[in-house]
Design an enzyme around this catalytic site. Structure first.
Site, PDB file in Angstrom:
ATOM      1  N   GLY A 192       0.783  -1.236   0.000  1.00 16.81           N
ATOM      2  CA  GLY A 192       0.000   0.000   0.000  1.00 16.81           C
ATOM      3  C   GLY A 192       0.808   1.275   0.000  1.00 16.81           C
ATOM      4  N   SER A 193       2.041   1.239  -0.549  1.00 14.61           N
ATOM      5  CA  SER A 193       2.816   2.487  -0.537  1.00 14.61           C
ATOM      6  C   SER A 193       2.174   3.544  -1.441  1.00 14.61           C
ATOM      7  CB  SER A 193       4.270   2.238  -0.909  1.00 14.61           C
ATOM      8  OG  SER A 193       4.377   1.908  -2.269  1.00 14.61           O
ATOM      9  N   ASN A 194       1.540   3.116  -2.522  1.00 11.96           N
ATOM     10  CA  ASN A 194       0.843   4.090  -3.379  1.00 11.96           C
ATOM     11  C   ASN A 194      -0.397   4.646  -2.683  1.00 11.96           C
ATOM     12  OD1 ASN A 194       2.049   4.422  -6.207  1.00 11.96           O
ATOM     13  ND2 ASN A 194       2.241   2.229  -5.805  1.00 11.96           N
ATOM     14  N   LYS A 251     -18.573 -16.787  -8.872  1.00 13.21           N
ATOM     15  CA  LYS A 251     -17.984 -15.524  -9.318  1.00 13.21           C
ATOM     16  C   LYS A 251     -18.999 -14.379  -9.263  1.00 13.21           C
ATOM     17  CE  LYS A 251     -14.855 -13.885 -12.770  1.00 13.21           C
ATOM     18  NZ  LYS A 251     -14.470 -13.879 -14.142  1.00 13.21           N
ATOM     19  N   ARG A 277      -5.949  -8.246  -8.959  1.00 15.92           N
ATOM     20  CA  ARG A 277      -7.027  -8.989  -9.630  1.00 15.92           C
ATOM     21  C   ARG A 277      -7.553  -8.206 -10.821  1.00 15.92           C
ATOM     22  NH1 ARG A 277      -8.553 -13.367  -7.147  1.00 15.92           N
ATOM     23  NH2 ARG A 277      -7.566 -13.557  -5.115  1.00 15.92           N
ATOM     24  N   ILE A 325     -10.377  -6.504 -12.901  1.00 15.05           N
ATOM     25  CA  ILE A 325     -11.659  -5.863 -12.583  1.00 15.05           C
ATOM     26  C   ILE A 325     -12.728  -6.460 -13.509  1.00 15.05           C
ATOM     27  CG2 ILE A 325     -12.926  -3.652 -12.618  1.00 15.05           C
ATOM     28  CD1 ILE A 325     -10.864  -3.850 -10.353  1.00 15.05           C
ATOM     29  N   ASN A 366      -5.286   2.663 -13.051  1.00 13.76           N
ATOM     30  CA  ASN A 366      -4.304   1.732 -12.483  1.00 13.76           C
ATOM     31  C   ASN A 366      -2.901   2.297 -12.685  1.00 13.76           C
ATOM     32  OD1 ASN A 366      -3.264  -0.772 -11.451  1.00 13.76           O
ATOM     33  ND2 ASN A 366      -2.798  -1.384 -13.557  1.00 13.76           N
ATOM     34  N   HIS A 400       1.100   1.109 -13.199  1.00 13.51           N
ATOM     35  CA  HIS A 400       1.866  -0.083 -13.579  1.00 13.51           C
ATOM     36  C   HIS A 400       3.348   0.289 -13.701  1.00 13.51           C
ATOM     37  CE1 HIS A 400       2.446  -4.058 -15.197  1.00 13.51           C
ATOM     38  NE2 HIS A 400       3.285  -3.515 -16.035  1.00 13.51           N
TER      39      HIS A 400
HETATM   40  C1  GRF Z   1       3.307  -0.911  -7.618  1.00 12.44           C
HETATM   41  O1  GRF Z   1       4.568  -1.155  -8.168  1.00 12.44           O
HETATM   42  C2  GRF Z   1       2.289  -0.677  -8.708  1.00 12.44           C
HETATM   43  O2  GRF Z   1       2.810  -0.067  -9.847  1.00 12.44           O
HETATM   44  C3  GRF Z   1       1.839  -2.092  -9.032  1.00 12.44           C
HETATM   45  O3  GRF Z   1       1.815  -2.748  -7.785  1.00 12.44           O
HETATM   46  C4  GRF Z   1       2.744  -2.130  -6.913  1.00 12.44           C
HETATM   47  C5  GRF Z   1       2.000  -1.747  -5.659  1.00 12.44           C
HETATM   48  O4  GRF Z   1       2.850  -1.284  -4.652  1.00 12.44           O
HETATM   49  N1  GRF Z   1       0.571  -2.102  -9.715  1.00 12.44           N
HETATM   50  P1  GRF Z   1       2.245  -0.728  -3.299  1.00 12.44           P
HETATM   51  O5  GRF Z   1       1.377  -1.805  -2.700  1.00 12.44           O
HETATM   52  O6  GRF Z   1       1.453   0.507  -3.628  1.00 12.44           O
HETATM   53  O7  GRF Z   1       3.429  -0.399  -2.458  1.00 12.44           O
END
Ligand code: GRF
Length: 313
Positions: A12-14, A64, A90, A92, A106, A108
């Protein structure tokens, strides 16, 4: 105030970076909930920040559809303006995309379309490419394939750990910019008429897309609907786009009339606007995939335009 729901499966760093940005006034929105598919560290972040969380584990459901209905039910409660995937592992379900078309984004860790899927950071590093990077994109039915919102390059260094760190650092900034960009919305939407209304295709058969209709209905600004061939009426002969000419199957060249029509139409729109153009994927005059005249003219005229087809959303 805009309302966000975050989906995560991991550390969850983002998610944390988004919470910090909101607290620092860098995003004018609130996060109403975190949804995860398992017990994961992101839940702790949500607890520490008084954000509601829901764990919706697919294996807790008989089938599902019940799992998808539970997700929909939860989203109904929070009514998000934007759903943010932050390491959600997962796919969507398409039923959710039907309800929230172009409202799910999202992040990536690669420069898509390179390295979609799992282990993108490591795969780019192992390939010894000079650059990889980060992409934020709208979510569609494909994996890491939706229309791109923002990308940023990251130089690959010898040390994988340092490269990963550099990627995450960029992620935590770029996601904030992307969220702000999406929340700001577009000034106008341009849409191919045949995707939302009857009676515009050459054979009068509807190709209406329910996701496009939903985007148009929800959009609060001005929507420009257009069909470059409408002046020919229906039914008409199907056309083909060959060597920059639009020719009907019985050999009549309509290029100049269609071109004039397109120019008159886009001439009405401020070239500096930030525009979303939803155009028919396969069409000699609109044509996003095999580029048609309308797509070509829009690309030339507008600098701030996102062009998507009905199949990309
Ligand atoms: C990130 O590298 C993001 O780009 C990818 O999954 C990772 C999630 O990292 N989709 P975090 O859980 O937000 O730290």
């Amino acid at each position: 105030m805009k309302n966000l729901v975050v989906f995560a499966s991991g550390r969850g760093s983002n998610f944390n970076a988004i919470i910090n940005a909101i607290n620092e006034g860098k995003i004018n929105a609130k996060i109403s909930a975190l949804i995860t598919d398992k017990i994961c560290p992101a839940i702790q972040i949500s607890k520490e920040n008084n954000v509601d969380y829901k764990i919706v584990k697919p294996k807790d459901f008989q089938d599902k559809d019940s799992y998808i209905n539970e997700l929909i039910k939860n989203l109904d409660v929070y009514k998000p303006d934007l759903i943010i995937l932050a390491g959600y592992m997962r796919i969507i379900p398409s039923q959710i995309l039907d309800i929230y078309p172009m409202k799910i984004i999202n992040i990536h860790p690669s420069l898509l379309p390179s390295y979609p899927g799992m282990d993108s950071i490591k795969r780019a590093w192992e390939d010894r490419a000079t650059y990889s990077g980060v992409t934020v994109h709208y979510v569609n039915d494909g994996i890491d394939q939706g229309p791109i919102i923002i990308q940023e390059k990251v130089k690959i260094c010898d040390d994988l750990g340092k490269f990963e760190e550099a990627i995450h650092k960029v992620e935590h900034n770029i996601y904030i910019d992307a969220i702000n960009k999406v929340l700001k919305s577009f000034d106008f939407v341009i849409v191919s008429n045949c995707l939302i209304e009857d009676g515009y295709r050459y054979n009068n058969e509807s190709k209406i897309s329910k996701r496009v209709k939903k985007i148009i209905n929800d959009f609060e600004g001005k929507v420009y609907k257009f069909c470059p061939e409408a002046f020919l009426g229906v039914p008409r002969k199907p056309m083909d786009y060959i060597n920059n000419r639009i020719i009907s199957i019985d050999g009549v060249d309509f290029t100049d009339e269609i071109k004039n029509n397109i120019e008159a139409f886009i001439g009405k729109i401020d070239p500096c606007s930030n525009i979303l153009a939803i155009l028919k994927e396969n069409s000699p005059s609109c044509g996003v995939k095999k580029i048609g005249l309308f797509t070509k003219s829009i690309k030339e005229k507008f600098k701030n335009v996102l062009i998507v087809s009905e199949r990309e959303i």
